[in-house]
Design a protein around this motif. Structure first.
Motif, PDB file in Angstrom:
ATOM      1  N   ARG A 131       0.839  -1.189   0.000  1.00 32.01           N
ATOM      2  CA  ARG A 131       0.000   0.000   0.000  1.00 32.01           C
ATOM      3  C   ARG A 131       0.880   1.247   0.000  1.00 32.01           C
ATOM      4  NH1 ARG A 131      -2.961  -3.319   3.507  1.00 32.01           N
ATOM      5  NH2 ARG A 131      -4.950  -3.952   2.591  1.00 32.01           N
ATOM      6  N   VAL A 132       0.315   2.328  -0.501  1.00 31.38           N
ATOM      7  CA  VAL A 132       1.041   3.595  -0.570  1.00 31.38           C
ATOM      8  C   VAL A 132       0.986   4.272   0.791  1.00 31.38           C
ATOM      9  CG1 VAL A 132       1.099   5.890  -1.625  1.00 31.38           C
ATOM     10  CG2 VAL A 132       0.566   3.874  -3.028  1.00 31.38           C
ATOM     11  N   ILE A 133       2.168   4.597   1.337  1.00 25.61           N
ATOM     12  CA  ILE A 133       2.220   5.325   2.605  1.00 25.61           C
ATOM     13  C   ILE A 133       2.516   6.806   2.387  1.00 25.61           C
ATOM     14  CG2 ILE A 133       2.792   3.307   3.995  1.00 25.61           C
ATOM     15  CD1 ILE A 133       5.727   4.375   4.054  1.00 25.61           C
ATOM     16  N   HIS A 134       3.048   7.155   1.221  1.00 27.55           N
ATOM     17  CA  HIS A 134       3.226   8.569   0.870  1.00 27.55           C
ATOM     18  C   HIS A 134       3.039   8.740  -0.630  1.00 27.55           C
ATOM     19  CE1 HIS A 134       4.404  12.709   0.820  1.00 27.55           C
ATOM     20  NE2 HIS A 134       5.106  12.420  -0.260  1.00 27.55           N
ATOM     21  N   SER A 135       2.341   9.832  -0.993  1.00 21.32           N
ATOM     22  CA  SER A 135       2.091  10.151  -2.393  1.00 21.32           C
ATOM     23  C   SER A 135       2.373  11.630  -2.621  1.00 21.32           C
ATOM     24  CB  SER A 135       0.620   9.842  -2.714  1.00 21.32           C
ATOM     25  OG  SER A 135       0.343  10.060  -4.067  1.00 21.32           O
ATOM     26  N   THR A 136       3.121  11.928  -3.676  1.00 15.72           N
ATOM     27  CA  THR A 136       3.359  13.313  -4.083  1.00 15.72           C
ATOM     28  C   THR A 136       3.016  13.439  -5.561  1.00 15.72           C
ATOM     29  OG1 THR A 136       5.145  13.722  -2.487  1.00 15.72           O
ATOM     30  CG2 THR A 136       5.076  15.134  -4.433  1.00 15.72           C
ATOM     31  N   TRP A 137       2.142  14.393  -5.874  1.00 10.15           N
ATOM     32  CA  TRP A 137       1.815  14.732  -7.262  1.00 10.15           C
ATOM     33  C   TRP A 137       2.203  16.196  -7.438  1.00 10.15           C
ATOM     34  CZ3 TRP A 137      -2.578  12.068 -10.179  1.00 10.15           C
ATOM     35  CH2 TRP A 137      -2.667  10.727  -9.804  1.00 10.15           C
ATOM     36  N   SER A 138       3.315  16.434  -8.134  1.00 14.00           N
ATOM     37  CA  SER A 138       3.789  17.807  -8.313  1.00 14.00           C
ATOM     38  C   SER A 138       3.731  18.181  -9.798  1.00 14.00           C
ATOM     39  CB  SER A 138       5.215  17.964  -7.783  1.00 14.00           C
ATOM     40  OG  SER A 138       6.108  17.151  -8.502  1.00 14.00           O
ATOM     41  N   PHE A 139       3.379  19.432 -10.063  1.00 14.08           N
ATOM     42  CA  PHE A 139       3.285  19.902 -11.439  1.00 14.08           C
ATOM     43  C   PHE A 139       4.651  19.877 -12.112  1.00 14.08           C
ATOM     44  CE2 PHE A 139      -0.167  22.379  -9.341  1.00 14.08           C
ATOM     45  CZ  PHE A 139      -1.236  21.761  -9.982  1.00 14.08           C
ATOM     46  N   ILE A 140       4.665  19.466 -13.367  1.00 13.85           N
ATOM     47  CA  ILE A 140       5.887  19.520 -14.160  1.00 13.85           C
ATOM     48  C   ILE A 140       6.076  20.961 -14.615  1.00 13.85           C
ATOM     49  CG2 ILE A 140       7.008  18.775 -16.293  1.00 13.85           C
ATOM     50  CD1 ILE A 140       5.373  16.154 -16.041  1.00 13.85           C
ATOM     51  N   ARG A 141       7.188  21.543 -14.266  1.00 13.66           N
ATOM     52  CA  ARG A 141       7.542  22.925 -14.629  1.00 13.66           C
ATOM     53  C   ARG A 141       6.397  23.903 -14.365  1.00 13.66           C
ATOM     54  NH1 ARG A 141      12.052  24.186 -16.706  1.00 13.66           N
ATOM     55  NH2 ARG A 141      11.189  25.913 -17.870  1.00 13.66           N
ATOM     56  N   PRO A 142       6.012  24.074 -13.111  1.00 22.99           N
ATOM     57  CA  PRO A 142       4.875  24.957 -12.805  1.00 22.99           C
ATOM     58  C   PRO A 142       5.089  26.394 -13.264  1.00 22.99           C
ATOM     59  CG  PRO A 142       6.059  24.378 -10.807  1.00 22.99           C
ATOM     60  CD  PRO A 142       6.621  23.527 -11.917  1.00 22.99           C
ATOM     61  N   MET A 143       6.333  26.830 -13.400  1.00 23.47           N
ATOM     62  CA  MET A 143       6.580  28.198 -13.838  1.00 23.47           C
ATOM     63  C   MET A 143       6.133  28.416 -15.276  1.00 23.47           C
ATOM     64  SD  MET A 143       9.243  26.129 -14.058  1.00 23.47           S
ATOM     65  CE  MET A 143      10.713  26.219 -13.126  1.00 23.47           C
ATOM     66  N   ASP A 144       5.912  27.333 -16.023  1.00 20.68           N
ATOM     67  CA  ASP A 144       5.455  27.429 -17.412  1.00 20.68           C
ATOM     68  C   ASP A 144       3.931  27.325 -17.545  1.00 20.68           C
ATOM     69  OD1 ASP A 144       8.090  27.541 -18.134  1.00 20.68           O
ATOM     70  OD2 ASP A 144       8.215  25.447 -18.763  1.00 20.68           O
ATOM     71  N   LYS A 145       3.232  27.145 -16.460  1.00 25.10           N
ATOM     72  CA  LYS A 145       1.793  26.899 -16.501  1.00 25.10           C
ATOM     73  C   LYS A 145       0.999  28.193 -16.335  1.00 25.10           C
ATOM     74  CE  LYS A 145       2.021  22.249 -15.926  1.00 25.10           C
ATOM     75  NZ  LYS A 145       2.675  21.876 -17.135  1.00 25.10           N
ATOM     76  N   ASP A 146      -0.153  28.232 -16.991  1.00 21.54           N
ATOM     77  CA  ASP A 146      -1.121  29.312 -16.796  1.00 21.54           C
ATOM     78  C   ASP A 146      -2.274  28.726 -15.992  1.00 21.54           C
ATOM     79  OD1 ASP A 146      -2.936  31.361 -16.857  1.00 21.54           O
ATOM     80  OD2 ASP A 146      -3.326  31.216 -19.021  1.00 21.54           O
ATOM     81  N   PHE A 147      -2.350  29.058 -14.712  1.00 20.25           N
ATOM     82  CA  PHE A 147      -3.362  28.502 -13.833  1.00 20.25           C
ATOM     83  C   PHE A 147      -4.634  29.352 -13.790  1.00 20.25           C
ATOM     84  CE2 PHE A 147       0.558  26.666 -12.104  1.00 20.25           C
ATOM     85  CZ  PHE A 147       0.212  25.319 -12.132  1.00 20.25           C
ATOM     86  N   SER A 148      -4.670  30.458 -14.522  1.00 20.37           N
ATOM     87  CA  SER A 148      -5.844  31.332 -14.468  1.00 20.37           C
ATOM     88  C   SER A 148      -7.139  30.656 -14.892  1.00 20.37           C
ATOM     89  CB  SER A 148      -5.599  32.613 -15.264  1.00 20.37           C
ATOM     90  OG  SER A 148      -5.338  32.324 -16.614  1.00 20.37           O
ATOM     91  N   PRO A 149      -7.132  29.760 -15.874  1.00 20.64           N
ATOM     92  CA  PRO A 149      -8.412  29.134 -16.254  1.00 20.64           C
ATOM     93  C   PRO A 149      -8.775  27.899 -15.415  1.00 20.64           C
ATOM     94  CG  PRO A 149      -6.752  28.510 -17.827  1.00 20.64           C
ATOM     95  CD  PRO A 149      -6.094  29.474 -16.854  1.00 20.64           C
ATOM     96  N   ALA A 150      -8.024  27.633 -14.342  1.00 24.56           N
ATOM     97  CA  ALA A 150      -8.275  26.440 -13.543  1.00 24.56           C
ATOM     98  C   ALA A 150      -9.711  26.420 -13.032  1.00 24.56           C
ATOM     99  CB  ALA A 150      -7.306  26.386 -12.374  1.00 24.56           C
TER     100      ALA A 150
END
Length: 154
Positions: A131-150
């Motif tokens: 079973r998973v005891i730790h999970s990390t989901w991190s954005f790939i190159r977040p500095m390149d993302k436009d999060f405004s339309p999220a």
């Protein structure tokens, strides 16, 4: 549903390690197959009830227990769908009753476009189940993302 891109650079010491790595990758893929069909139960069953932590690029603090992550999953259940996903370069690093699975995940979903570096730390629990005891989901190159339309998940 997904496309698997295996890197040939990673080698396992023996057939037992290779079999374990394939098992762990299979567990993750099964959870992702459900995930992208709006069903969060795959991760709910995969993540450890005994000991669990979680980081996500969209969350400002670490989730420190299973009960909290289950509540989060309820907000997504039945809302997140994707026709396909790309599960790239999985690698399983094996230790004593613990493994680390890393991969990149890409999907255009009904809620967000996913481009994640994923880290899943698995542990063989007392019942012999991984079973998973730790999970990390991190954005790939977040500095390149436009999060405004999220879109808001809830």
């Amino acid at each position: 549903m997904e496309k698997l891109n295996n890197s040939t650079a990673w080698q396992y010491k023996n057939e037992e390690e290779k079999t374990l790595a394939e098992h762990i990758i299979g567990l993750e893929r099964a959870a992702l197959d459900k995930w992208f069909n709006g069903d969060t139960s795959g991760y709910e069953q995969l993540w450890s009830e005994r000991s669990f932590t979680y980081f996500d690029g969209a969350v400002t603090e670490r989730v420190d227990d299973y009960a909290t992550i289950v509540e989060f999953l309820k907000t997504i259940d039945g809302k997140l769908f994707a026709e396909s996903y790309d599960f790239r370069n999985p690698r399983v690093q094996i230790g004593q009753d613990m493994v680390v699975l890393t991969y990149q995940l890409f999907a255009k979903t009904t809620l967000i476009d996913m481009e994640y570096n994923c880290i899943e730390v698995y542990q063989k629990e007392e019942d012999g189940v991984w079973r998973v005891i730790h999970s990390t989901w991190s954005f790939i190159r977040p500095m390149d993302k436009d999060f405004s339309p999220a879109k808001e998940i809830v």
